[in-house]
Design an enzyme around this catalytic site. Structure first.
Site, mmCIF file in Angstrom:
data_model
loop_
_atom_site.group_PDB
_atom_site.id
_atom_site.type_symbol
_atom_site.label_atom_id
_atom_site.label_comp_id
_atom_site.label_asym_id
_atom_site.label_seq_id
_atom_site.Cartn_x
_atom_site.Cartn_y
_atom_site.Cartn_z
ATOM 1 N N GLU A 193 0.757 -1.056 -0.088
ATOM 2 C CA GLU A 193 0.002 -0.105 0.005
ATOM 3 C C GLU A 193 0.751 1.158 0.025
ATOM 4 O O GLU A 193 0.447 2.495 -0.533
ATOM 5 C CB GLU A 193 -0.937 0.028 1.145
ATOM 6 C CG GLU A 193 -2.054 -1.117 1.107
ATOM 7 C CD GLU A 193 -1.848 -2.518 1.320
ATOM 8 O OE1 GLU A 193 -0.584 -2.453 1.930
ATOM 9 O OE2 GLU A 193 -2.467 -3.213 1.129
ATOM 10 N N PHE A 232 -6.293 -0.584 5.480
ATOM 11 C CA PHE A 232 -4.819 -0.513 4.890
ATOM 12 C C PHE A 232 -4.237 0.909 4.411
ATOM 13 O O PHE A 232 -3.204 1.233 4.625
ATOM 14 C CB PHE A 232 -4.582 -1.355 3.553
ATOM 15 C CG PHE A 232 -4.824 -2.934 3.836
ATOM 16 C CD1 PHE A 232 -4.472 -3.424 5.260
ATOM 17 C CD2 PHE A 232 -5.433 -3.787 2.891
ATOM 18 C CE1 PHE A 232 -4.881 -4.806 5.539
ATOM 19 C CE2 PHE A 232 -5.618 -5.005 3.041
ATOM 20 C CZ PHE A 232 -5.429 -5.731 4.491
ATOM 21 N N ARG A 249 -19.148 -2.007 -2.392
ATOM 22 C CA ARG A 249 -18.737 -2.778 -3.516
ATOM 23 C C ARG A 249 -19.788 -3.892 -3.870
ATOM 24 O O ARG A 249 -20.832 -3.955 -3.067
ATOM 25 C CB ARG A 249 -17.347 -3.204 -3.179
ATOM 26 C CG ARG A 249 -17.630 -4.424 -2.126
ATOM 27 C CD ARG A 249 -16.260 -5.189 -2.058
ATOM 28 N NE ARG A 249 -16.450 -6.586 -1.483
ATOM 29 C CZ ARG A 249 -15.497 -7.231 -0.755
ATOM 30 N NH1 ARG A 249 -14.289 -6.927 -0.778
ATOM 31 N NH2 ARG A 249 -15.694 -8.551 -0.209
#
Length: 343
Positions: free
Chosen positions: A87, A112, A195
């Site tokens: 990341e 993250f 999502r």
């Protein structure tokens, strides 16, 4: 007395008894009873934007499929870059691309970005005020996989970061609207992301609704309670309001999709009308929407009766999402019950 005998015995917290959760009950796709859904609204909106603007690029840290970035990867493979499970590299690369005139959209999980890559976002992106759009799945309590995946404090982390705009969308309408709005914004943006098949909620209550960056919008009117909500808690607030209406309780729902900058003028105007004001967020009560609204009210000298619905200041349990949402007060039943109790 030994150290062992002095230590407090650890007793793990137990979830309520019930049927064993299937894996599908622990993932981030959210359902809302009675609402239509839209498949991968972020991915399709990003493809539409990329077709109009050659500067648009997609980057992901090995999570394209789980952030709906795979739609762009399939449609325009030359505009997508897989950065692997790194990341910090993802954010540094996005910063470099933005500096060279591209418009990078970087996706990963919210935990993250907020925990692992924060310093890279702060120094490479925010300090330079670069137009990187950071879009992160699994916000708050939208997964049952425990604290390693539950980004319950991401809004608090990014609210303190100068130059950073923050979006917490409620549904597919917000996501479809926020993508071009982010593209038009000149600085960095952090957006929570829903999502998969995402419910289309707000337009059923307000057909002419359009996402506007930095603007709060009244979705439902009511004379007894004002719920100032963001993210998935707007859909919960709207459903709870319908249930409370059956008891003669009028609940207004003010949707705040932009956490920073906060629409102070609208919030203050609505708060001055004398109703019980309740903030509702899928985030810890520390440092999120509730405290932002409270500070706004106190600084302006507006003092309504004030309460907060949000996640506790603790690491949360793992389990099935319906069970966890009920356990931590985010379900429609619990929201309605809580508001009724405060009245």
């Amino acid at each position: 007395m030994t150290h062992a005998s002095m230590a407090r015995k650890y007793e793990p917290r137990r979830l309520p008894e019930g049927p064993r959760a299937a894996t599908s009950a622990m993932i981030a796709s959210l359902s809302a009873e009675g609402y239509d859904t839209v498949a991968a609204p972020f991915g399709h909106a990003l493809v539409d934007l990329a077709r109009r603007d050659p500067r648009v690029l997609g980057l992901s840290a090995d999570l394209a499929k789980y952030t709906d970035m795979h739609i762009l990867a399939q449609e325009m493979p030359d505009r997508f870059h897989q950065m692997g499970m790194a990341e910090q590299l993802l954010m540094s690369a996005a910063a470099g691309l933005a500096r060279e005139g591209f418009m990078p959209f970087a996706t990963t999980y919210a935990v993250f970005a907020s925990r692992r890559a924060y310093d890279f976002i702060a120094m490479a992106i925010a300090e330079e005020n670069l137009p990187v759009r950071i879009c992160c799945a699994l916000p708050g309590l939208t997964t049952g996989y425990g604290p390693s995946h539950q980004a319950t404090e991401d809004l608090a982390i990014f609210r303190g970061l100068p130059n950073m705009t923050i979006i917490d969308p409620c549904d597919s309408a917000d996501i479809q609207g926020m993508v071009p709005a982010m593209a038009a914004h000149p600085g960095p943006v952090y957006a929570r992301l829903l999502r998969g098949r995402v419910p289309d909620v707000i337009r059923r209550h307000k057909p002419d609704y359009r996402f506007q960056l930095g603007r709060a919008q009244m979705i439902r009117e009511g004379g007894d309670v004002l719920v100032v909500s963001t993210g998935i808690m707007t859909m919960r607030a709207l459903d709870a309001a319908e249930r409370l209406a059956a008891d003669g309780i009028g609940v207004a729902v003010l949707h705040v999709p932009t956490i920073k900058p906060l629409d102070r003028d609208t919030i203050l105007a609505e708060a001055a009308r004398g109703r019980l004001l309740v903030t509702a967020e899928n985030h810890t009560v520390i440092g999120g929407l509730g405290e932002a609204v409270a500070a706004t009210l106190m600084q302006a000298g507006v003092t309504p009766r004030f309460r907060m619905i949000g996640l506790p200041d603790e690491f949360l349990e793992a389990g099935a999402l319906p069970t966890l949402h009920d356990m931590y007060g985010l379900s429609v039943d619990r929201v309605a019950e809580t508001i009724r109790g405060w009245l």
